[in-house]
Design a protein around this motif. Structure first.
Motif, short mmCIF file in Angstrom:
data_model
loop_
_atom_site.label_atom_id
_atom_site.label_comp_id
_atom_site.label_asym_id
_atom_site.label_seq_id
_atom_site.Cartn_x
_atom_site.Cartn_y
_atom_site.Cartn_z
N ASP A 1 0.84 -1.21 0.00
CA ASP A 1 0.00 0.00 0.00
C ASP A 1 0.86 1.25 0.00
O ASP A 1 0.58 2.23 -0.69
N GLU A 2 1.95 1.23 0.78
CA GLU A 2 2.84 2.40 0.85
C GLU A 2 3.51 2.66 -0.48
O GLU A 2 3.61 3.82 -0.92
N ASN B 1 0.90 4.11 -3.01
CA ASN B 1 0.55 5.51 -2.67
C ASN B 1 1.69 6.46 -3.02
O ASN B 1 1.46 7.57 -3.53
N ASP B 2 2.93 6.05 -2.73
CA ASP B 2 4.08 6.91 -3.05
C ASP B 2 4.17 7.14 -4.56
O ASP B 2 4.46 8.26 -5.01
N THR C 1 1.73 6.93 -6.89
CA THR C 1 0.63 7.76 -7.40
C THR C 1 0.78 9.22 -6.96
O THR C 1 0.38 10.15 -7.68
N ASP C 2 1.35 9.41 -5.78
CA ASP C 2 1.59 10.79 -5.32
C ASP C 2 2.60 11.49 -6.22
O ASP C 2 2.45 12.67 -6.56
N SER D 1 1.02 12.49 -9.45
CA SER D 1 -0.27 13.18 -9.27
C SER D 1 -0.47 14.31 -10.29
O SER D 1 -1.57 14.52 -10.80
N LYS E 1 -7.13 1.56 -7.24
CA LYS E 1 -6.14 0.75 -6.53
C LYS E 1 -6.83 -0.34 -5.73
O LYS E 1 -7.81 -0.07 -5.02
N ASP F 1 -0.62 -7.04 3.49
CA ASP F 1 0.04 -5.87 2.89
C ASP F 1 1.55 -6.04 2.82
O ASP F 1 2.19 -5.57 1.88
#
Length: 552
Positions: free
Chosen positions: A407-408, A411-412, A414-415, A418, A430, A436
């Motif tokens: 998950d981390e 997220n990193d 996609t950030d 962005s 997602k 995880d």
């Protein structure tokens, strides 16, 4: 046949011995009878003046008959006939006549000038003297002889069988076969030989098993060598090879003995082997095989324990250099592509900076325009250098026990993307299934997901969609990564080349779409480093889907 000859020989010898015994016994009897007759005759002559009664008794007891022979007169009788034939001699010695059943003894004593007194004695021969006794002894002799002959014959047959069995077993030992069982009896003539044969068989079996073990180990060793090995005899016939040689030559090499030219079609390699066979000199050369265009390092070496060895063998060793040649070619192409890709932004930066220095900086519009170009090319240059560094980092990874949060990572990524996602108004979905945390190489997992998601964003259409699905499968102990988009897609003719370094799918928009052409090369290298697999499904104007399986 040999045993029958032995049997007939034993019978013949037994008969000869019997005849000799009978003959000697008959001769002894003859000598005894002659001596007795001579003694009795002399006693009769000495009693010439005694009474007639005594003489008569002497003659009767010794079965002696007397005859008077006048040599001046002729009497037609047997005694006269024997005198005339000089069988009866006037010297007073005993003479005899013999036939099959009896013998007659004669002795002459001169009475006066013309008259002789002839004494005779009739006696039976041995076999007629005591017929029953002689017959019994003969039967006993032949029974004993038959028993002895039988024993000798049986012993000879047995000995011949044992000799034949020993001979066969020696041949079997020589040929590497199992010997026939042999019974050992104490104090037998062949007992030491049988024991030695059994010891020899045991030694031969152990040696044969040891040699078989060595042969298996050698063949196993040669069979697992990564280099091609072929052993030839002094005539150039193949007597051994390994599977690697078949693979390198691209030939189904026969197991039987056959000429090497049946398998080796490249002239330069055949020439090396022929020169080694003729001149007994080793050869080494790098060459290309004509059948499959493989590059090999070829060594042809003669094998001989000494210069006097008659049988000399040749070993051919081929080391496949094709992969190294391809790596060299890839390295050369990579250097060339890197030089070309670096040259473009550097040239742009250098050119526009010189233009600004030459006075364009004084024009605000030109200054702003040129600075934007320099900035864009700087970003492109930085991305190119960053991707090249990532490529080198893939090969350097040796640790695969990092704890990674899926998950981390998502997220990193996609950030970081962005701004690009917002500029194209993309929808990013997602989904992470399973635990995880996974244990693997954090660098490689991140590179795979990052480059696939980045490509899905870069090559997507306005208002498109990106689906990121990760599944940690604890049962199969693997990580599944599915990245799909609704972008421009990949044609069938290009899909096999997308993992090549610096390969760009959309040539017409190569200047408009940002990218170095190294992203998917990084992905495939990382997947291979993790012993994973990757599958691509794509359709032009519809989109692309990547499926990656990583064992954990």
């Amino acid at each position: 046949m040999k045993n029958k000859k032995t049997l007939f020989g034993a019978i013949f010898i037994a008969i000869i011995i019997y005849v000799c015994i009978v003959k000697v016994s008959d001769m002894a009897l003859d000598s005894s009878q002659a001596s007795h007759f001579d003694t009795a005759s002399e006693s009769y002559i000495k009693l010439n003046k005694e009474t007639k009664v005594v003489k008569k008794i002497l003659l009767q007891e010794n079965d002696i008959k007397i005859h008077t022979l006048d040599i001046n007169k002729t009497y037609p009788n047997k005694v006269t006939d024997l005198w005339n034939k000089k069988i009866i001699k006037p010297d007073g010695k005993v003479s005899r006549t013999v036939n099959l059943s009896s013998r007659n003894f004669y002795k002459a004593k001169q009475i006066n000038d013309s008259t002789y007194l002839i004494l005779s004695h009739h006696s039976k021969r041995l076999w007629n003297h005591h017929l029953a006794y002689f017959s019994l002894l003969s039967i006993i002799y032949f029974l004993v002889a038959v028993i002895l002959i039988r024993l000798i014959y049986s012993r000879q047959v047995k000995r011949d069988y044992e000799i034949s069995l020993i001979t066969q077993n020696l041949k079997k030992i020589q040929n590497g076969q199992e010997i026939s069982p042999m019974v050992i009896r104490s104090h037998d003539f062949f007992t030491p030989v049988v024991k030695e044969i059994q010891s020899l068989n045991t030694f031969a079996n152990e040696k044969r098993q040891y040699e078989h073990l060595l042969s298996r180990r050698f063949k196993g060793l040669v069979g697992h060598l990564p280099v091609g090995v072929m052993l030839l005899d002094d005539k150039g016939n193949v007597i051994m090879h390994n599977q690697a040689m078949s693979v390198i030559l691209g030939q189904n090499i026969s197991e039987g003995k056959h000429p090497f030219i049946d398998d080796i079609k490249t002239y330069s390699l055949s020439r090396m082997i022929e020169q080694t066979l003729k001149k007994n000199k080793n050869h080494h050369k790098n060459l290309e095989l004509i059948d499959n265009n493989k590059f090999v390092d070829a060594n042809v070496i003669r094998i001989a324990h000494s210069d006097e060895d008659i049988e000399r063998q040749v070993i051919v060793i081929l080391y496949d250099l094709t992969e190294f040649k391809q790596i060299e070619q890839m390295q050369g192409d990579f250097v060339s592509n890197v030089s070309h890709e670096l040259k473009t932004p550097i040239t742009a930066i250098t050119g526009f900076s010189e233009t600004l220095l030459n006075g364009a900086k004084n024009n605000p519009d030109d200054l702003d325009k040129f600075l934007k170009i320099i900035n864009k090319e700087s970003i492109r240059l930085n991305s190119l250098v960053q991707d090249i560094l990532e490529l080198s980092q893939v090969d350097e990874v040796e640790t695969f026990n990092d704890e990674i949060s899926l998950d981390e990572i998502v997220n990193d990524i996609t950030d970081e993307l962005s701004s690009s996602i917002s500029s194209k108004n993309l929808t990013v979905n997602k989904k992470i299934t399973g635990p995880d945390l996974v244990v693997s190489s954090s660098l490689l997992i991140e590179q795979i997901i990052n480059n696939l998601v980045t490509n899905s964003v870069i090559y997507n259409n306005m208002n498109g969609q990106v689906d990121i699905k990760l599944k940690h499968d604890e049962i199969k102990n693997q990580l599944l990564i599915n990245i799909s988009d609704t972008g421009i897609g990949i044609s069938d003719e290009n899909i096999d080349r997308i993992f090549e370094r610096f390969y760009r799918v959309d040539k017409s928009h190569s200047q408009e779409i940002e990218g170095t052409g190294l992203g998917l090369s990084i992905v495939i290298d990382a997947v291979n480093k993790l012993n994973g697999t990757i599958k691509v499904e794509s359709q032009l104007t519809v989109g692309t889907k990547f499926e990656v399986k990583i064992p954990l």
